[in-house]
Design a protein around this motif. Sequence first.
Motif, PDB file in Angstrom:
ATOM      1  N   ALA A 170       0.827  -1.207   0.000  1.00  0.00           N
ATOM      2  CA  ALA A 170       0.000   0.000   0.000  1.00  0.00           C
ATOM      3  C   ALA A 170       0.858   1.253   0.000  1.00  0.00           C
ATOM      4  CB  ALA A 170      -0.925  -0.008   1.216  1.00  0.00           C
ATOM      5  N   VAL A 171       1.939   1.247   0.794  1.00  0.00           N
ATOM      6  CA  VAL A 171       2.844   2.396   0.833  1.00  0.00           C
ATOM      7  C   VAL A 171       3.449   2.641  -0.549  1.00  0.00           C
ATOM      8  CG1 VAL A 171       5.043   3.221   1.767  1.00  0.00           C
ATOM      9  CG2 VAL A 171       3.355   2.183   3.292  1.00  0.00           C
ATOM     10  N   ARG A 172       3.734   1.567  -1.268  1.00  0.00           N
ATOM     11  CA  ARG A 172       4.302   1.690  -2.613  1.00  0.00           C
ATOM     12  C   ARG A 172       3.222   1.927  -3.670  1.00  0.00           C
ATOM     13  NH1 ARG A 172       8.764  -3.272  -2.517  1.00  0.00           N
ATOM     14  NH2 ARG A 172      10.216  -2.280  -1.049  1.00  0.00           N
ATOM     15  N   ARG A 173       1.951   1.993  -3.230  1.00  0.00           N
ATOM     16  CA  ARG A 173       0.802   2.241  -4.103  1.00  0.00           C
ATOM     17  C   ARG A 173       0.619   1.136  -5.142  1.00  0.00           C
ATOM     18  NH1 ARG A 173      -1.221   6.836  -2.671  1.00  0.00           N
ATOM     19  NH2 ARG A 173      -2.674   6.905  -4.441  1.00  0.00           N
ATOM     20  N   ARG A 178      -4.042  -5.713  -2.054  1.00  0.00           N
ATOM     21  CA  ARG A 178      -5.288  -6.440  -1.803  1.00  0.00           C
ATOM     22  C   ARG A 178      -5.026  -7.935  -1.623  1.00  0.00           C
ATOM     23  NH1 ARG A 178     -10.558  -5.888  -1.774  1.00  0.00           N
ATOM     24  NH2 ARG A 178     -11.926  -7.499  -2.621  1.00  0.00           N
ATOM     25  N   LYS A 179      -4.137  -8.492  -2.455  1.00  0.00           N
ATOM     26  CA  LYS A 179      -3.833  -9.919  -2.335  1.00  0.00           C
ATOM     27  C   LYS A 179      -3.237 -10.247  -0.967  1.00  0.00           C
ATOM     28  CE  LYS A 179      -2.969 -10.870  -7.246  1.00  0.00           C
ATOM     29  NZ  LYS A 179      -1.945 -11.254  -8.241  1.00  0.00           N
ATOM     30  N   TRP A 180      -2.268  -9.438  -0.535  1.00  0.00           N
ATOM     31  CA  TRP A 180      -1.608  -9.724   0.736  1.00  0.00           C
ATOM     32  C   TRP A 180      -2.540  -9.499   1.916  1.00  0.00           C
ATOM     33  CZ3 TRP A 180       2.292 -12.685   1.442  1.00  0.00           C
ATOM     34  CH2 TRP A 180       3.266 -12.820   0.456  1.00  0.00           C
TER      35      TRP A 180
END
Length: 207
Positions: free
Chosen positions: A128-131, A137-139
Amino acid sequence: MKRRSWWLLVIVSLGVMIPFAAPYFTFNPANSRVSNTPGSLQFPLLVAHIGFAFIALVAGLLQFSDRLRAQRPKLHRSLGRVYVGSVFVSSLLALGIVGDIDNFPKAVSFLALSLFWLFTTWQGYRSAVRRNFTEHRKWMIRSFGITLVAVSGRLLVPFLLLAYALLHGFSLPAGREGMVEDVLNVNIWAGLLVNFMLVEWVILKRK
């Protein structure tokens, strides 16, 4: 997630976890289902672990509400931070408890569960931080699958008891207490395996 499936997941998850967690929030060590050493930090750490795990469960359930994600994106992100923070705290508390578990198979399963939980959640947060929201979502689905091991591990107990009876020809070589102990030594592994298959083969493959 379809609304009907989401509500079913909410009802089952809370229906399993509230009765399990409630005795611990009396803050009375006598109500613990796990043996603890009087005067040690084991019971307070266990209560805190369960409390943060329950927060993670509720926040995670809300994260999979399509309506909330579409209509309240800021709330979705805030709940995501609550989920990640709760998982990290609960996992680290669990690592502190492992050394006090006198049953080796159960201690190893608890350790593995905590490490998998930390790893998948960290990967989701980092994505998420890396957008990279596809990987995020998978992780996070994987992470929440591990969160739900607390639910599936308990739901599987009757099936594991039946499997134990079948494998022993419906005899109880270690008695009823031995059967229950053996089942509770493997229910976390069984929950991890079932949830892993559901997440990887059904949910993520379909998406």
